[in-house]
Design an enzyme around this catalytic site. Sequence first.
Site, PDB file in Angstrom:
ATOM      1  N   CYS A 150      -7.063  -7.412 -10.832  1.00 25.08           N
ATOM      2  CA  CYS A 150      -6.176  -8.586 -10.728  1.00 25.08           C
ATOM      3  C   CYS A 150      -6.651  -9.711 -11.639  1.00 25.08           C
ATOM      4  O   CYS A 150      -5.856 -10.419 -12.254  1.00 25.08           O
ATOM      5  CB  CYS A 150      -6.084  -9.064  -9.279  1.00 25.08           C
ATOM      6  N   CYS A 186      -2.218  -4.701  -5.359  1.00 21.89           N
ATOM      7  CA  CYS A 186      -2.715  -5.942  -4.747  1.00 21.89           C
ATOM      8  C   CYS A 186      -1.639  -7.037  -4.781  1.00 21.89           C
ATOM      9  O   CYS A 186      -0.716  -6.997  -5.610  1.00 21.89           O
ATOM     10  CB  CYS A 186      -3.917  -6.469  -5.518  1.00 21.89           C
ATOM     11  N   CYS A 208      -9.626  -9.039  -6.967  1.00 24.76           N
ATOM     12  CA  CYS A 208     -10.398  -7.900  -7.487  1.00 24.76           C
ATOM     13  C   CYS A 208     -10.414  -7.949  -9.017  1.00 24.76           C
ATOM     14  O   CYS A 208      -9.685  -8.726  -9.652  1.00 24.76           O
ATOM     15  CB  CYS A 208      -9.809  -6.578  -6.991  1.00 24.76           C
ATOM     16  N   GLU A 222      -1.929 -10.113  -5.804  1.00 24.10           N
ATOM     17  CA  GLU A 222      -1.928 -10.932  -7.025  1.00 24.10           C
ATOM     18  C   GLU A 222      -1.103 -10.287  -8.128  1.00 24.10           C
ATOM     19  O   GLU A 222      -0.307 -10.938  -8.807  1.00 24.10           O
ATOM     20  CB  GLU A 222      -3.368 -11.145  -7.532  1.00 24.10           C
ATOM     21  N   GLU A 243       0.826  -1.209   0.000  1.00 24.22           N
ATOM     22  CA  GLU A 243       0.000   0.000   0.000  1.00 24.22           C
ATOM     23  C   GLU A 243       0.859   1.257   0.000  1.00 24.22           C
ATOM     24  O   GLU A 243       2.085   1.206   0.152  1.00 24.22           O
ATOM     25  CB  GLU A 243      -0.950  -0.034   1.200  1.00 24.22           C
ATOM     26  N   ASN A 244       0.181   2.375  -0.189  1.00 27.98           N
ATOM     27  CA  ASN A 244       0.876   3.662  -0.281  1.00 27.98           C
ATOM     28  C   ASN A 244      -0.027   4.755   0.279  1.00 27.98           C
ATOM     29  O   ASN A 244      -1.253   4.655   0.141  1.00 27.98           O
ATOM     30  CB  ASN A 244       1.202   3.944  -1.760  1.00 27.98           C
ATOM     31  N   TYR A 246      -3.194   6.366  -2.028  1.00 25.77           N
ATOM     32  CA  TYR A 246      -3.820   5.036  -2.106  1.00 25.77           C
ATOM     33  C   TYR A 246      -3.722   4.319  -3.467  1.00 25.77           C
ATOM     34  O   TYR A 246      -3.361   3.153  -3.513  1.00 25.77           O
ATOM     35  CB  TYR A 246      -5.287   5.106  -1.673  1.00 25.77           C
TER      36      TYR A 246
HETATM   37  N1  THU Z   1      -6.202  -6.613  -1.987  1.00 27.97           N
HETATM   38  C1  THU Z   1      -5.365  -7.545  -2.527  1.00 27.97           C
HETATM   39  O1  THU Z   1      -4.146  -7.496  -2.372  1.00 27.97           O
HETATM   40  N2  THU Z   1      -5.918  -8.542  -3.242  1.00 27.97           N
HETATM   41  C2  THU Z   1      -7.262  -8.727  -3.399  1.00 27.97           C
HETATM   42  O2  THU Z   1      -7.665  -9.676  -4.047  1.00 27.97           O
HETATM   43  C3  THU Z   1      -8.209  -7.793  -2.797  1.00 27.97           C
HETATM   44  C4  THU Z   1      -7.627  -6.607  -2.139  1.00 27.97           C
HETATM   45  C5  THU Z   1      -5.588  -5.553  -1.176  1.00 27.97           C
HETATM   46  C6  THU Z   1      -5.626  -4.179  -1.752  1.00 27.97           C
HETATM   47  C7  THU Z   1      -5.514  -3.340  -0.513  1.00 27.97           C
HETATM   48  O3  THU Z   1      -4.146  -3.224  -0.157  1.00 27.97           O
HETATM   49  C8  THU Z   1      -6.224  -4.158   0.549  1.00 27.97           C
HETATM   50  O4  THU Z   1      -6.255  -5.485   0.066  1.00 27.97           O
HETATM   51  C9  THU Z   1      -7.634  -3.704   0.868  1.00 27.97           C
HETATM   52  O5  THU Z   1      -8.379  -3.577  -0.281  1.00 27.97           O
END
Ligand code: THU
Length: 160
Positions: A114, A72, A111, A74, A63-64, A67
Amino acid sequence: MKEIILSTVVKVCSYEELSPADRQLTDAAREAAKKSYAPYSLFNVGAAVRLDGGEIVCGSNQENAAYPSGLCAERTTLFWAGAQHPDKAVEAIAIAARDKDGEIEKPISPCGACRQVMLETEMRFDRPMRIILYGSRECYIIKGGTKELMPLSFSSDFLK
Ligand code: THU
């Protein structure tokens, strides 16, 4: 007028019921979640991919403070795999997540962005990946690849 029925087959099982290979990949994703950098959402996601030949590559969400600059688990993992092993197909991906209470019970689902990157990886190597979504209560296995998760998807087929 006609209707098209789009269906998805998801195998539901416990962690204990996973095959040794699936469990190994899932464990790698569970461990990767612990290395996530998620100070804003406090939602730690790990992903692990098995490459052609058997090597396992892992990643986690990063994260950053700005935002949208974060990524993610994946995509972090698939882009790392693609950057390090551009000639190796991805055979399988496992995804796991934890929050402040520990591992989440429901299988985590990738998501949309991804899924799009997963689809690109599959098309690049012409091979659907086995998808294992981990939850501490139950796991989902999708054998048919990303198209099962994202029917009617956009791909390079439209650009030809
Ligand atoms: N996130 C993932 O890394 N993968 C997913 O499949 C869903 C969401 C992360 C993004 C963000 O850093 C945090 O989960 C909350 O959304």
